[in-house]
Design a protein around this motif. Structure first.
Motif, PDB file in Angstrom:
ATOM      1  N   HIS A 101       0.995  -1.234   0.046  1.00 14.06           N
ATOM      2  CA  HIS A 101      -0.017  -0.061  -0.048  1.00 14.06           C
ATOM      3  C   HIS A 101       0.946   1.333  -0.098  1.00 14.06           C
ATOM      4  O   HIS A 101       1.964   1.339   0.603  1.00 14.06           O
ATOM      5  N   ARG A 102       0.258   2.151  -0.639  1.00 18.55           N
ATOM      6  CA  ARG A 102       1.258   3.497  -0.899  1.00 18.55           C
ATOM      7  C   ARG A 102       0.550   4.670  -0.401  1.00 18.55           C
ATOM      8  O   ARG A 102       1.359   5.798  -0.146  1.00 18.55           O
ATOM      9  N   ARG A 103      -0.673   4.628  -0.392  1.00 14.53           N
ATOM     10  CA  ARG A 103      -1.668   5.951   0.065  1.00 14.53           C
ATOM     11  C   ARG A 103      -2.224   5.312   1.405  1.00 14.53           C
ATOM     12  O   ARG A 103      -3.319   5.022   1.041  1.00 14.53           O
ATOM     13  N   ILE A 104      -2.118   5.992   2.549  1.00 16.74           N
ATOM     14  CA  ILE A 104      -2.758   5.191   3.638  1.00 16.74           C
ATOM     15  C   ILE A 104      -3.390   6.469   4.427  1.00 16.74           C
ATOM     16  O   ILE A 104      -2.931   7.582   4.707  1.00 16.74           O
ATOM     17  N   GLY A 105      -4.736   5.962   4.748  1.00 17.78           N
ATOM     18  CA  GLY A 105      -5.472   6.627   5.485  1.00 17.78           C
ATOM     19  C   GLY A 105      -5.298   6.442   7.037  1.00 17.78           C
ATOM     20  O   GLY A 105      -5.257   5.408   7.573  1.00 17.78           O
ATOM     21  N   LEU A 106      -4.700   7.603   7.817  1.00 24.58           N
ATOM     22  CA  LEU A 106      -4.243   7.499   9.116  1.00 24.58           C
ATOM     23  C   LEU A 106      -5.430   7.878  10.180  1.00 24.58           C
ATOM     24  O   LEU A 106      -5.952   9.166  10.155  1.00 24.58           O
ATOM     25  N   LEU A 107      -5.969   7.096  10.561  1.00 16.94           N
ATOM     26  CA  LEU A 107      -7.221   7.611  11.455  1.00 16.94           C
ATOM     27  C   LEU A 107      -6.959   7.267  13.038  1.00 16.94           C
ATOM     28  O   LEU A 107      -6.189   6.552  13.467  1.00 16.94           O
ATOM     29  N   GLU A 109       2.158   8.224   1.095  1.00 18.51           N
ATOM     30  CA  GLU A 109       1.597   9.272   1.435  1.00 18.51           C
ATOM     31  C   GLU A 109       0.603   8.856   2.624  1.00 18.51           C
ATOM     32  O   GLU A 109       0.012   8.011   2.465  1.00 18.51           O
ATOM     33  N   VAL A 110       0.736   9.553   3.572  1.00 18.91           N
ATOM     34  CA  VAL A 110      -0.124   9.430   4.742  1.00 18.91           C
ATOM     35  C   VAL A 110      -1.280  10.767   4.651  1.00 18.91           C
ATOM     36  O   VAL A 110      -1.138  11.881   4.626  1.00 18.91           O
ATOM     37  N   VAL A 111      -2.383  10.255   4.604  1.00 19.14           N
ATOM     38  CA  VAL A 111      -3.721  11.163   4.722  1.00 19.14           C
ATOM     39  C   VAL A 111      -4.247  11.008   6.282  1.00 19.14           C
ATOM     40  O   VAL A 111      -4.830  10.192   6.430  1.00 19.14           O
ATOM     41  N   PRO A 112      -3.832  11.983   6.892  1.00 12.38           N
ATOM     42  CA  PRO A 112      -4.416  12.161   8.377  1.00 12.38           C
ATOM     43  C   PRO A 112      -6.145  12.273   8.692  1.00 12.38           C
ATOM     44  O   PRO A 112      -6.535  13.351   7.803  1.00 12.38           O
ATOM     45  N   MET A 113      -6.783  11.908   9.416  1.00 15.04           N
ATOM     46  CA  MET A 113      -7.925  12.093   9.812  1.00 15.04           C
ATOM     47  C   MET A 113      -8.233  11.873  11.414  1.00 15.04           C
ATOM     48  O   MET A 113      -7.977  10.960  11.895  1.00 15.04           O
ATOM     49  N   LEU A 114      -8.572  13.021  11.865  1.00 17.83           N
ATOM     50  CA  LEU A 114      -9.089  12.989  13.308  1.00 17.83           C
ATOM     51  C   LEU A 114     -10.574  12.564  13.641  1.00 17.83           C
ATOM     52  O   LEU A 114     -11.503  13.257  13.004  1.00 17.83           O
ATOM     53  N   ALA A 115     -10.817  11.388  14.369  1.00 16.01           N
ATOM     54  CA  ALA A 115     -12.250  11.028  14.725  1.00 16.01           C
ATOM     55  C   ALA A 115     -12.448  12.078  16.000  1.00 16.01           C
ATOM     56  O   ALA A 115     -12.353  11.677  17.266  1.00 16.01           O
ATOM     57  N   GLU A 116     -12.940  13.210  15.674  1.00 13.02           N
ATOM     58  CA  GLU A 116     -12.931  14.499  16.502  1.00 13.02           C
ATOM     59  C   GLU A 116     -14.246  13.932  17.622  1.00 13.02           C
ATOM     60  O   GLU A 116     -15.248  13.518  17.228  1.00 13.02           O
TER      61      GLU A 116
END
Length: 213
Positions: free
Chosen positions: A111-117, A136-143
């Motif tokens: 995997h090369r484009r990772i969603g970071l939760l 590539e790391v795509v950040p996402m905060l579970a607010e």
């Protein structure tokens, strides 16, 4: 042969997921939990890692090593540099960051484009640099999810995590950045149709390999 393994936590929600992973993937080990949940609160207040925090991690590492532990696993993903300091000082035994085994499995899977939760904001700052170049790391905060969990609202925590995961676009896989998120993995996979990687399972698999289990 059973190994004594120290698990060091900065969130009080972290012990059950890693204990469950050991029970499922490598039962019979002697687990010792060390918890300082003021570390996460201090990091949230300070907004950055401090020399004092590093010294506190070194103290925890020395205590763990002094008990005869065969390995140390940190479960707090927002404290990478502090953990690296412990690994350097305790070089005679394996000292694992919470994320390193999961990252290795993600890379191995191609995997090369990772969603970071994540549910803790500090994780989204400290963890992406742990991935190698070319990822590539795509950040996402579970607010609000961590606050819900702190208040005992597990169902609310899970709903917020799943909703946040569904906001990822164009990622190959999802990495769950907190040990406390691990139990949501099946629901996130079902909601997104993506491969989902968790820190506890990956960490136990690596420790078992490293220690010859």
């Amino acid at each position: 042969m059973a190994h004594r393994i120290t698990l060091i936590h900065a969130l009080r929600h972290s012990p059950p997921p890693i204990e469950a992973a050991f029970a499922r993937l490598w039962p019979g080990q002697v687990l010792m939990n060390l918890l300082d949940d003021s570390l996460s609160a201090d990091l949230a207040r300070e907004g950055k890692l401090t020399p004092g925090m590093t010294e506190r991690f070194l103290t925890l590492g020395r205590y763990a090593a002094g008990t005869g532990s065969a390995a140390i696993l940190f479960t707090c993903s927002a404290f990478g540099p502090c953990i690296e300091a412990v690994a350097a000082e305790q070089a005679a035994i394996p000292v694992l960051k919470p994320n390193e085994a999961m990252i290795e499995e993600i890379i191995e899977a191609g995997h090369r484009r990772i969603g970071l939760l994540a549910t803790f904001p500090g994780t989204l700052t400290s963890m992406p640099p742990e991935f190698p170049p070319g990822i590539e790391v795509v950040p996402m905060l579970a607010e609000g999810a961590l606050a819900a969990l702190d208040a005992g609202g597990v169902a609310r925590h899970d709903t917020l995590a799943i909703e946040a995961a569904q906001r990822f676009q164009g990622v190959d896989a999802i990495a769950l950045g907190q040990f406390s998120l691990a139990h949501v993995a099946p629901a996130v996979a079902e909601a997104t149709g993506l491969p989902v990687f968790t820190t506890p399972d990956s960490a136990v698999r690596k420790l078992r390999r490293v220690l010859g289990g």
